[in-house]
Design a protein around this motif. Structure first.
Motif, short mmCIF file in Angstrom:
data_model
loop_
_atom_site.label_atom_id
_atom_site.label_comp_id
_atom_site.label_asym_id
_atom_site.label_seq_id
_atom_site.Cartn_x
_atom_site.Cartn_y
_atom_site.Cartn_z
N ALA B 10 25.24 -74.05 -7.54
CA ALA B 10 23.91 -74.53 -7.92
C ALA B 10 23.11 -74.92 -6.68
N ARG B 11 23.79 -75.53 -5.73
CA ARG B 11 23.09 -75.97 -4.52
C ARG B 11 22.56 -74.77 -3.73
N ARG B 13 21.92 -71.82 -4.95
CA ARG B 13 20.89 -71.18 -5.78
C ARG B 13 19.54 -71.90 -5.58
N ALA B 14 19.58 -73.23 -5.59
CA ALA B 14 18.34 -74.01 -5.43
C ALA B 14 17.80 -73.88 -4.00
N HIS B 15 18.68 -73.81 -3.04
CA HIS B 15 18.24 -73.65 -1.65
C HIS B 15 17.45 -72.34 -1.49
N LEU B 17 16.07 -70.62 -3.86
CA LEU B 17 14.86 -70.69 -4.68
C LEU B 17 13.76 -71.51 -3.99
N GLY B 18 14.15 -72.59 -3.32
CA GLY B 18 13.19 -73.40 -2.56
C GLY B 18 12.53 -72.57 -1.47
N LEU B 19 13.34 -71.76 -0.79
CA LEU B 19 12.77 -70.91 0.27
C LEU B 19 11.86 -69.84 -0.32
N MET B 20 12.27 -69.28 -1.47
CA MET B 20 11.44 -68.25 -2.11
C MET B 20 10.09 -68.83 -2.50
N GLN B 21 10.10 -70.08 -2.94
CA GLN B 21 8.84 -70.70 -3.36
C GLN B 21 7.92 -70.94 -2.16
N GLN B 22 8.53 -71.30 -1.03
CA GLN B 22 7.72 -71.47 0.19
C GLN B 22 7.04 -70.15 0.54
N SER B 25 4.25 -69.32 -1.89
CA SER B 25 3.04 -70.14 -1.75
C SER B 25 2.30 -69.82 -0.47
N ARG B 58 18.15 -61.59 -2.32
CA ARG B 58 16.89 -62.13 -1.82
C ARG B 58 16.64 -61.72 -0.37
#
Lengths: 243, 346
Positions: B10-11, B13-15, B17-22, B25, B58
């Motif tokens: 999960a960690r 996956r979220a890492h 995802l956080g980069l993908m969102q940056q 944006s 990714r």
């Protein structure tokens, strides 16, 4: 009632049976979605603890409780939070050492919350899709960082909407859930202040020029400098009196 | 049954995802950061772990548009070959890998095979996820785009039919004011532009005006909601500029394309050479002497960038070559027939 961070710190400090029993309950609620735990009887049997032990940890007499409510509701809320932590840690990893706008961080949180809900669909649905407390705290903090004056209740509603949208029958991706919630996110994060009269036209021009300048600055020179010179030439040409 | 991620999974996956969102944006994303997460995931979870594979996907997805199309096709071919036995045919990551494979196979020159793969993908997703599911809609529009780009009259007709099917499904599932619905409407815009660039002036204007209005509307919505430097925002500005070219509004197209180009420099280059191509075309059409010189320089740059990225003989490569020749040969403003010949190939 502690906030998410305080509760996490308290749980991290716990040792022995107290911690082992709690984690066993969280694991059962999080990972055994084939079992429906409508009452605690089946849950305590699966976990191998007594009713008394369960209510000692999650009942009203418990020393640390994430929220008030029935012992099962408390256990569910704590399980939601416990499963959310790694997602929150991953988001922190992604933001470590970089400067990120709070609005970007807010979007990442909502997207990640949708991912959490899809990774734990049964658990996420419980208690009307109530989101993990720490996720609400984070959403609220980021909304405030964006300049919003919204209360925690509104942040909780936004987070809950992300959890529920993640379970839509069209099977959205986490990104698509974020896109669904964007109008709401914008409303909460940046209430409109601009008046829609002729100031708007000027504002558009200023916005376009500032976009342009920001692009050039953000690109950090190199290739762009030559192109910037061409753009400036063009601007001079337009501004020069007609030949 | 859902596969629950372990805390370590999960960690990661979220890492990611956080980069993908940056990246989404419009913040500058260093692909090296994603590669770093992948390396750490391989160490912590193992090469074949489903979440490690997600991270790898990714990385490949971020690298593909930056490099040669043939390399991207080979990378996704091999990645799909690994996902299939490890995750199963109906896993969403396997399907995403299959879809990327089809896309890059097509872009690297094997158009017919790319389309066959997309056809299979659509049938499979309709069966697995349902006709109106998010991932099925994505697949339907991928096929529509591929058919439009192959461009036989039957292809173009079918492309239109698929989009006519897709838009209402997205409206029903996601609403009109949703990025996913805008994407389908933008595909209609590209179809109109494709048709407008191939018909006579009388029919062209109506199609170009429709394309201009929708592209402008969606570019504005995307800029407000996804950010002014988001890659989808920039693509819709580019489509808007293409429509302006057809309507002889070259000056406006030039400014719009300059803005797109500087934004691309500020974030990352995707489809390197495309903006330069249309900017060269716009500059060549204003009729100004200074712009002709700039147009020739820009067309040469578009040609170099496109040739580096694509395979020899790719339509875009031939199109940029044709544009450069046309800019050099034509006296006065480059408009209509000689311009459209280049655009049509590209």
């Amino acid at each position: 009632v502690p906030d998410g961070a305080e509760w996490r710190a308290a749980l991290t400090r716990m040792r022995g049976d107290k911690k082992r029993h709690r984690v066993a309950v969280y694991e059962a609620l999080a990972y055994r979605e084939d079992r429906r735990y409508d009452s605690i009887a089946r849950l305590v049997r699966d976990v191998g603890i007594s009713d008394e032990t369960f209510s000692k940890h999650f009942g009203e007499r418990a020393k640390v409780r994430l929220m008030s409510g029935s012992s099962l509701a408390v256990a569910l809320a704590e399980t939601k939070d416990w499963t959310w932590w790694p997602y929150q840690d991953g988001l922190d990893d992604a933001e470590a050492g970089v400067r990120i706008r709070p609005y970007t961080s807010l979007q990442a949180t909502v997207r990640c919350l949708a991912q959490w809900a899809q990774d734990h669909p049964g658990l996420a649905r419980q208690c009307d899709g109530a989101p993990p407390v720490s996720a609400v705290d984070r959403t609220h903090r980021l909304l405030r960082d964006c300049g919003s004056a919204c209360g925690r209740g509104e942040a909780a509603e936004l987070a809950c909407a992300a959890v529920l949208a993640a379970a839509a029958p069209v099977r959205p991706t986490a990104l698509s859930v974020l896109n669904t919630l964007r109008p709401r996110l914008e409303r909460l994060a940046a209430p409109p202040t601009r008046d829609p009269d002729d100031a708007e036209r000027r504002a558009d021009i200023v916005a376009a020029l500032s976009d342009f300048a920001a692009n050039v600055l953000a690109s950090g020179g190199g290739e762009t400098e030559g192109e910037l010179a061409q753009v400036l030439d063009r601007l001079r040409l337009l501004l020069a009196p007609a030949r | 049954m859902t596969r629950h991620p372990t805390p370590a999974q999960a960690r990661v996956r979220a890492h990611v995802l956080g980069l993908m969102q940056q990246r989404g944006s419009g913040e500058r994303l260093d692909v090296g950061l994603l590669r770093g997460v992948l390396a750490a995931a391989r160490q912590a979870l193992g090469e074949d772990d489903p979440v490690t594979l997600e991270a790898e996907f990714r990385v490949l997805e971020a690298e593909a548009p930056l490099g040669r199309t043939a390399d991207a096709a080979a990378a996704f071919e091999s990645f799909y070959g690994r996902c299939f036995p490890l995750l199963g045919a109906s896993d969403v990551l396997t399907r995403s890998a299959a879809s990327q494979r089809a896309q890059w196979v097509r872009k690297s020159g094997d158009v017919d095979r790319g389309i066959r793969l997309y056809e299979q993908e659509l049938r499979l997703r309709e069966k697995t996820f349902g006709a109106g599911a998010y991932r099925t809609c994505v697949s339907r529009s991928n096929l529509a785009v591929a058919l439009r780009e192959r461009g036989t009259p039957a292809d173009v007709r079918r492309s239109g039919e698929l989009l006519d099917e897709d838009v209402p499904l997205r409206v029903a599932g996601f609403g009109t004011d949703h990025a996913f619905t805008w994407a389908a409407r933008m595909n209609q815009v590209y179809l109109w532009l494709h048709q407008a660039e191939r018909v006579d002036m009388s029919a062209r204007t109506a199609l170009a005006e429709a394309a201009r209005d929708v592209a402008q509307e969606i570019a504005g919505r995307r800029a407000a909601r996804l950010g002014p430097r988001n890659v989808s925002t920039l693509r819709s500005h580019r489509a808007h500029a293409r429509a302006l070219l057809l309507l002889h509004e070259h000056e406006r197209a030039v400014w719009l394309l300059w803005k797109v180009l500087t934004a691309e420099h500020a974030t990352r280059r995707v489809e390197a050479g495309r903006t330069e191509f249309y900017l060269a075309a716009a500059l060549a059409g204003t009729g100004r002497v200074e712009d002709r010189i700039a147009a020739e320089r820009m067309a040469a740059k578009a040609e170099a960038l496109t040739a580096e990225r694509l395979y020899p003989g790719a339509p875009e490569v031939r199109g940029t070559r044709a544009l450069l020749d046309a800019v050099r040969r034509t006296e006065g403003p480059l408009r209509d027939a000689p311009l459209l010949r280049a655009v049509e190939v590209a």
